[in-house]
Design a protein around this motif. Structure first.
Motif, PDB file in Angstrom:
ATOM      1  N   ARG A  12      -4.514  -7.102   8.300  1.00 52.83           N
ATOM      2  CA  ARG A  12      -5.302  -5.869   8.401  1.00 52.83           C
ATOM      3  C   ARG A  12      -4.829  -4.819   7.398  1.00 52.83           C
ATOM      4  N   ALA A  13      -3.524  -4.733   7.194  1.00 54.01           N
ATOM      5  CA  ALA A  13      -2.987  -3.785   6.207  1.00 54.01           C
ATOM      6  C   ALA A  13      -3.442  -4.166   4.800  1.00 54.01           C
ATOM      7  N   MET A  14      -3.403  -5.450   4.487  1.00 55.02           N
ATOM      8  CA  MET A  14      -3.835  -5.905   3.164  1.00 55.02           C
ATOM      9  C   MET A  14      -5.335  -5.688   2.961  1.00 55.02           C
ATOM     10  N   LEU A  15      -6.114  -5.904   3.998  1.00 53.49           N
ATOM     11  CA  LEU A  15      -7.551  -5.655   3.892  1.00 53.49           C
ATOM     12  C   LEU A  15      -7.807  -4.174   3.631  1.00 53.49           C
ATOM     13  N   PHE A  16      -7.081  -3.316   4.323  1.00 50.21           N
ATOM     14  CA  PHE A  16      -7.216  -1.872   4.097  1.00 50.21           C
ATOM     15  C   PHE A  16      -6.911  -1.541   2.636  1.00 50.21           C
ATOM     16  N   LEU A  17      -5.825  -2.087   2.112  1.00 50.64           N
ATOM     17  CA  LEU A  17      -5.449  -1.823   0.718  1.00 50.64           C
ATOM     18  C   LEU A  17      -6.471  -2.402  -0.256  1.00 50.64           C
ATOM     19  N   ALA A  18      -7.031  -3.561   0.070  1.00 47.81           N
ATOM     20  CA  ALA A  18      -8.026  -4.195  -0.796  1.00 47.81           C
ATOM     21  C   ALA A  18      -9.307  -3.375  -0.881  1.00 47.81           C
ATOM     22  N   GLN A  19      -9.573  -2.559   0.128  1.00 49.47           N
ATOM     23  CA  GLN A  19     -10.785  -1.748   0.143  1.00 49.47           C
ATOM     24  C   GLN A  19     -10.614  -0.428  -0.617  1.00 49.47           C
ATOM     25  N   LEU A  20      -9.399  -0.102  -1.007  1.00 54.07           N
ATOM     26  CA  LEU A  20      -9.165   1.134  -1.764  1.00 54.07           C
ATOM     27  C   LEU A  20      -9.663   0.972  -3.198  1.00 54.07           C
ATOM     28  N   PRO A  21     -10.042   2.076  -3.835  1.00 50.67           N
ATOM     29  CA  PRO A  21     -10.381   1.993  -5.255  1.00 50.67           C
ATOM     30  C   PRO A  21      -9.163   1.505  -6.060  1.00 50.67           C
ATOM     31  N   PRO A  22      -9.395   0.858  -7.201  1.00 52.09           N
ATOM     32  CA  PRO A  22      -8.279   0.370  -8.015  1.00 52.09           C
ATOM     33  C   PRO A  22      -7.267   1.481  -8.315  1.00 52.09           C
ATOM     34  N   ARG A  25      -3.268   4.527  -3.983  1.00 50.67           N
ATOM     35  CA  ARG A  25      -2.237   4.191  -3.004  1.00 50.67           C
ATOM     36  C   ARG A  25      -2.615   4.766  -1.649  1.00 50.67           C
ATOM     37  N   ALA A  26      -2.011   4.177  -0.641  1.00 49.85           N
ATOM     38  CA  ALA A  26      -2.171   4.702   0.720  1.00 49.85           C
ATOM     39  C   ALA A  26      -0.780   4.888   1.305  1.00 49.85           C
ATOM     40  N   SER A  27      -0.640   5.886   2.129  1.00 55.19           N
ATOM     41  CA  SER A  27       0.645   6.074   2.811  1.00 55.19           C
ATOM     42  C   SER A  27       0.741   5.080   3.962  1.00 55.19           C
ATOM     43  N   SER A  29       1.715   5.780   6.858  1.00 56.21           N
ATOM     44  CA  SER A  29       1.191   6.427   8.067  1.00 56.21           C
ATOM     45  C   SER A  29      -0.335   6.329   8.116  1.00 56.21           C
ATOM     46  N   GLN A  30      -0.991   6.418   6.967  1.00 59.49           N
ATOM     47  CA  GLN A  30      -2.450   6.276   6.917  1.00 59.49           C
ATOM     48  C   GLN A  30      -2.853   4.850   7.323  1.00 59.49           C
ATOM     49  N   ILE A  31      -2.154   3.865   6.778  1.00 60.52           N
ATOM     50  CA  ILE A  31      -2.451   2.466   7.123  1.00 60.52           C
ATOM     51  C   ILE A  31      -2.231   2.249   8.617  1.00 60.52           C
ATOM     52  N   ALA A  32      -1.097   2.734   9.128  1.00 60.57           N
ATOM     53  CA  ALA A  32      -0.783   2.563  10.556  1.00 60.57           C
ATOM     54  C   ALA A  32      -1.846   3.205  11.435  1.00 60.57           C
ATOM     55  N   ASP A  33      -2.236   4.432  11.099  1.00 57.12           N
ATOM     56  CA  ASP A  33      -3.240   5.144  11.896  1.00 57.12           C
ATOM     57  C   ASP A  33      -4.590   4.446  11.861  1.00 57.12           C
ATOM     58  N   GLU A  34      -5.061   4.120  10.673  1.00 58.56           N
ATOM     59  CA  GLU A  34      -6.415   3.583  10.541  1.00 58.56           C
ATOM     60  C   GLU A  34      -6.540   2.128  10.995  1.00 58.56           C
ATOM     61  N   GLN A  35      -5.418   1.404  10.996  1.00 60.13           N
ATOM     62  CA  GLN A  35      -5.458   0.001  11.409  1.00 60.13           C
ATOM     63  C   GLN A  35      -4.814  -0.240  12.773  1.00 60.13           C
ATOM     64  N   ALA A  36      -4.413   0.836  13.438  1.00 56.66           N
ATOM     65  CA  ALA A  36      -3.791   0.739  14.772  1.00 56.66           C
ATOM     66  C   ALA A  36      -2.591  -0.211  14.779  1.00 56.66           C
ATOM     67  N   GLY A  60       8.143   9.175  -2.408  1.00 54.32           N
ATOM     68  CA  GLY A  60       7.898  10.503  -2.948  1.00 54.32           C
ATOM     69  C   GLY A  60       6.530  11.036  -2.603  1.00 54.32           C
ATOM     70  N   ALA A  61       6.277  12.257  -3.091  1.00 49.73           N
ATOM     71  CA  ALA A  61       5.027  12.950  -2.779  1.00 49.73           C
ATOM     72  C   ALA A  61       3.805  12.179  -3.259  1.00 49.73           C
ATOM     73  N   ARG A  62       3.918  11.504  -4.372  1.00 49.48           N
ATOM     74  CA  ARG A  62       2.798  10.721  -4.896  1.00 49.48           C
ATOM     75  C   ARG A  62       2.994   9.228  -4.643  1.00 49.48           C
ATOM     76  N   GLY A  63       3.870   8.921  -3.718  1.00 48.83           N
ATOM     77  CA  GLY A  63       4.183   7.532  -3.410  1.00 48.83           C
ATOM     78  C   GLY A  63       3.152   6.909  -2.504  1.00 48.83           C
ATOM     79  N   GLY A  64       3.470   5.733  -2.050  1.00 46.74           N
ATOM     80  CA  GLY A  64       2.581   5.022  -1.146  1.00 46.74           C
ATOM     81  C   GLY A  64       2.634   3.537  -1.405  1.00 46.74           C
ATOM     82  N   VAL A  65       1.619   2.861  -0.926  1.00 46.74           N
ATOM     83  CA  VAL A  65       1.538   1.414  -0.992  1.00 46.74           C
ATOM     84  C   VAL A  65       0.248   1.036  -1.713  1.00 46.74           C
ATOM     85  N   SER A  66       0.341   0.046  -2.584  1.00 46.12           N
ATOM     86  CA  SER A  66      -0.846  -0.464  -3.276  1.00 46.12           C
ATOM     87  C   SER A  66      -0.686  -1.959  -3.489  1.00 46.12           C
TER      88      SER A  66
END
Length: 136
Positions: A12-22, A25-27, A29-36, A60-66
């Motif tokens: 589910r986390a990978m699917l969320f990331l795959a749906q992001l624009p190229p 990044r997503a935090s 916390s955003q992945i956790a919240d939106e994917q329960a 960092g402030a501009r960090g995240g997961v991609s």
């Protein structure tokens, strides 16, 4: 056979990331919240996916997961195996010597064939194809 909860969360986390624009990044916390996904569980999953080379993480402030590679190049099998290890319908499919019936076991070829079909299907299913099918 059932995949672990951890593998389900990773998918589910990978699917969320795959749906992001190229290159977006997503935090976590955003992945956790939106994917329960429980945040503490997600931290371990993110670490495993990063070690497997499927995602990039930055702090960092501009960090995240991609995604580390395009969704066209990441299969469902890649993610399941990054979390759960090699897929096995029965332990004898990975190690035939473990079977108490030995090499003449009448079920061995059934398990091996079924596993080969499942592995093939999961390997052919990329996150790009899952995203496309969810948008249809």
């Amino acid at each position: 056979m059932q995949i672990t909860k951890q593998a389900d969360y990773a998918l589910r986390a990978m699917l969320f990331l795959a749906q992001l624009p190229p290159n977006q990044r997503a935090s976590t916390s955003q992945i956790a919240d939106e994917q329960a996904i429980p945040p503490s569980f997600l931290a371990k999953i993110i670490s495993q996916l990063s070690i497997a080379g499927l995602i990039h993480t930055s702090r960092g402030a501009r960090g995240g997961v991609s995604l580390a590679v395009s969704p066209e190049k990441i299969s469902v099998l890649d993610v399941v195996e990054a979390i759960d290890g090699p897929l096995a319908l029965n332990e004898c499919t990975l190690n035939p010597a473990i079977c108490p019936s030995g090499p003449d076991c009448p079920l061995h070829s059934l398990w091996c064939d079924a596993q080969a079909e499942l592995v093939s299907r999961l390997k052919k299913t990329t996150f790009a194809s899952v995203v496309r099918s969810s948008e249809a």
